[in-house]
Design a protein around this motif. Sequence first.
Motif, short mmCIF file in Angstrom:
data_model
loop_
_atom_site.label_atom_id
_atom_site.label_comp_id
_atom_site.label_asym_id
_atom_site.label_seq_id
_atom_site.Cartn_x
_atom_site.Cartn_y
_atom_site.Cartn_z
N LEU A 11 9.40 33.27 52.63
CA LEU A 11 8.37 33.84 53.50
C LEU A 11 7.17 34.33 52.70
O LEU A 11 6.06 34.41 53.22
CB LEU A 11 8.95 34.98 54.34
CG LEU A 11 9.90 34.54 55.46
CD1 LEU A 11 10.49 35.75 56.17
CD2 LEU A 11 9.18 33.64 56.46
N GLY A 12 7.38 34.64 51.42
CA GLY A 12 6.26 35.04 50.57
C GLY A 12 5.23 33.93 50.45
O GLY A 12 4.03 34.19 50.41
N LEU A 13 5.71 32.67 50.42
CA LEU A 13 4.81 31.53 50.37
C LEU A 13 4.00 31.43 51.66
O LEU A 13 2.80 31.16 51.64
CB LEU A 13 5.60 30.23 50.15
CG LEU A 13 4.79 28.93 50.15
CD1 LEU A 13 3.73 28.93 49.06
CD2 LEU A 13 5.72 27.72 49.99
N VAL A 14 4.66 31.68 52.79
CA VAL A 14 3.96 31.65 54.08
C VAL A 14 2.85 32.71 54.10
O VAL A 14 1.71 32.43 54.46
CB VAL A 14 4.94 31.90 55.25
CG1 VAL A 14 4.17 31.99 56.58
CG2 VAL A 14 5.96 30.78 55.34
N HIS A 15 3.19 33.93 53.71
CA HIS A 15 2.19 35.01 53.66
C HIS A 15 1.04 34.65 52.72
O HIS A 15 -0.14 34.89 53.02
CB HIS A 15 2.83 36.31 53.20
CG HIS A 15 3.58 37.03 54.28
ND1 HIS A 15 2.96 37.58 55.38
CD2 HIS A 15 4.90 37.29 54.43
CE1 HIS A 15 3.86 38.16 56.15
NE2 HIS A 15 5.04 37.99 55.60
N SER A 16 1.40 34.07 51.57
CA SER A 16 0.38 33.72 50.58
C SER A 16 -0.62 32.72 51.13
O SER A 16 -1.83 32.86 50.96
CB SER A 16 1.06 33.16 49.33
OG SER A 16 0.10 32.77 48.36
N LEU A 17 -0.13 31.71 51.84
CA LEU A 17 -1.01 30.69 52.39
C LEU A 17 -1.79 31.22 53.60
O LEU A 17 -2.97 30.89 53.78
CB LEU A 17 -0.20 29.45 52.79
CG LEU A 17 0.47 28.73 51.62
CD1 LEU A 17 1.21 27.48 52.10
CD2 LEU A 17 -0.53 28.34 50.55
N GLY A 35 2.52 29.36 60.22
CA GLY A 35 3.07 29.17 58.89
C GLY A 35 4.59 29.08 58.91
O GLY A 35 5.19 28.26 58.19
N CYS A 36 5.23 29.89 59.74
CA CYS A 36 6.69 29.86 59.86
C CYS A 36 7.16 28.54 60.46
O CYS A 36 8.21 28.01 60.08
CB CYS A 36 7.17 31.03 60.73
SG CYS A 36 7.21 32.61 59.86
N LEU A 37 6.39 28.02 61.41
CA LEU A 37 6.72 26.73 61.99
C LEU A 37 6.67 25.65 60.90
O LEU A 37 7.56 24.79 60.82
CB LEU A 37 5.73 26.39 63.12
CG LEU A 37 5.89 25.01 63.77
CD1 LEU A 37 7.27 24.85 64.37
CD2 LEU A 37 4.82 24.80 64.83
N GLY A 51 13.63 14.99 43.46
CA GLY A 51 13.26 15.69 42.24
C GLY A 51 12.03 16.56 42.39
O GLY A 51 11.43 16.97 41.40
N LEU A 52 11.66 16.84 43.63
CA LEU A 52 10.47 17.64 43.91
C LEU A 52 10.88 19.08 44.19
O LEU A 52 11.88 19.33 44.85
CB LEU A 52 9.76 17.06 45.14
CG LEU A 52 8.33 17.49 45.44
CD1 LEU A 52 7.39 17.05 44.34
CD2 LEU A 52 7.87 16.90 46.78
N GLN A 53 10.12 20.04 43.67
CA GLN A 53 10.38 21.45 43.96
C GLN A 53 10.11 21.71 45.44
O GLN A 53 9.16 21.17 46.00
CB GLN A 53 9.48 22.34 43.11
CG GLN A 53 9.81 22.37 41.64
CD GLN A 53 11.11 23.11 41.34
OE1 GLN A 53 11.47 24.05 42.03
NE2 GLN A 53 11.82 22.66 40.32
N PHE A 54 10.91 22.57 46.07
CA PHE A 54 10.72 22.82 47.50
C PHE A 54 9.33 23.38 47.78
O PHE A 54 8.67 22.98 48.75
CB PHE A 54 11.78 23.78 48.04
CG PHE A 54 11.51 24.16 49.48
CD1 PHE A 54 11.77 23.28 50.51
CD2 PHE A 54 10.96 25.40 49.79
CE1 PHE A 54 11.49 23.60 51.82
CE2 PHE A 54 10.68 25.75 51.11
CZ PHE A 54 10.95 24.84 52.13
N SER A 55 8.87 24.32 46.96
CA SER A 55 7.57 24.94 47.20
C SER A 55 6.44 23.91 47.15
O SER A 55 5.47 24.01 47.91
CB SER A 55 7.31 26.06 46.17
OG SER A 55 7.41 25.57 44.85
#
Length: 216
Positions: A11-17, A35-37, A51-55
């Motif tokens: 959720l930190g990534l969602v807030h950041s974006l 963002g949550c959707l 091989g890709l990072q989730f973020s």
Amino acid sequence: MNKDEFAKSHLGLVHSLCSRFTGKGIEYDELYSAGCLGLAKAINNFDGSRGLQFSTYAFPVIMGELKRLFRDGGAVKVSRSLKELSLKINKLNNESKLKNGRELSVSELAEKLGVAPEKIAEAVCSAQPTVSINSEDENAAAPEIPSPDIQYEITERLSLAAAIESLEKKKKKIINLRYYRSKTQVETAKILNMTQVQISRREKKILSLIRQKMSG
């Protein structure tokens, strides 16, 4: 880590974006819902075997939902059915915590409620408290958001990684050799059986393409 815990941990990534779009005409809670959707969609469709990072994968998916929100005039709302599903999830989790000392996993909730796992993940995300980065309530739970400078660097790095990942194989190879393995244009040309002039022209076009992808 099950899907609901995985969603909460990102959720930190969602807030950041979402913070990139604050002050542009749409309330923060609307941005957060979109963002949550996007996060729920990313979790559902992510294939770790690539091989890709989730973020890196989630970044463009979440950004896509945020940009769609602006295209639709901020019309995205949490539906009544999703709110009702969230209430059912909370009830089952509370019962499970009392009985078993833990919350149910996404797959367990999906089975009990007869709902697709991605809907469960979406409901879990939408049920998280929306905390504005501009909140003045000292007692409010602060979201895990990096400081502005670090946040900008993180989002730009993720955007760059996503842009490179979307390139065709040969274009990606040129960028990898030139910028990640520090090869000269001559060395890169030799490895790829091309001329230095060809590499120079290709590189300029690829960098221009990456900039376009990053600007959305």
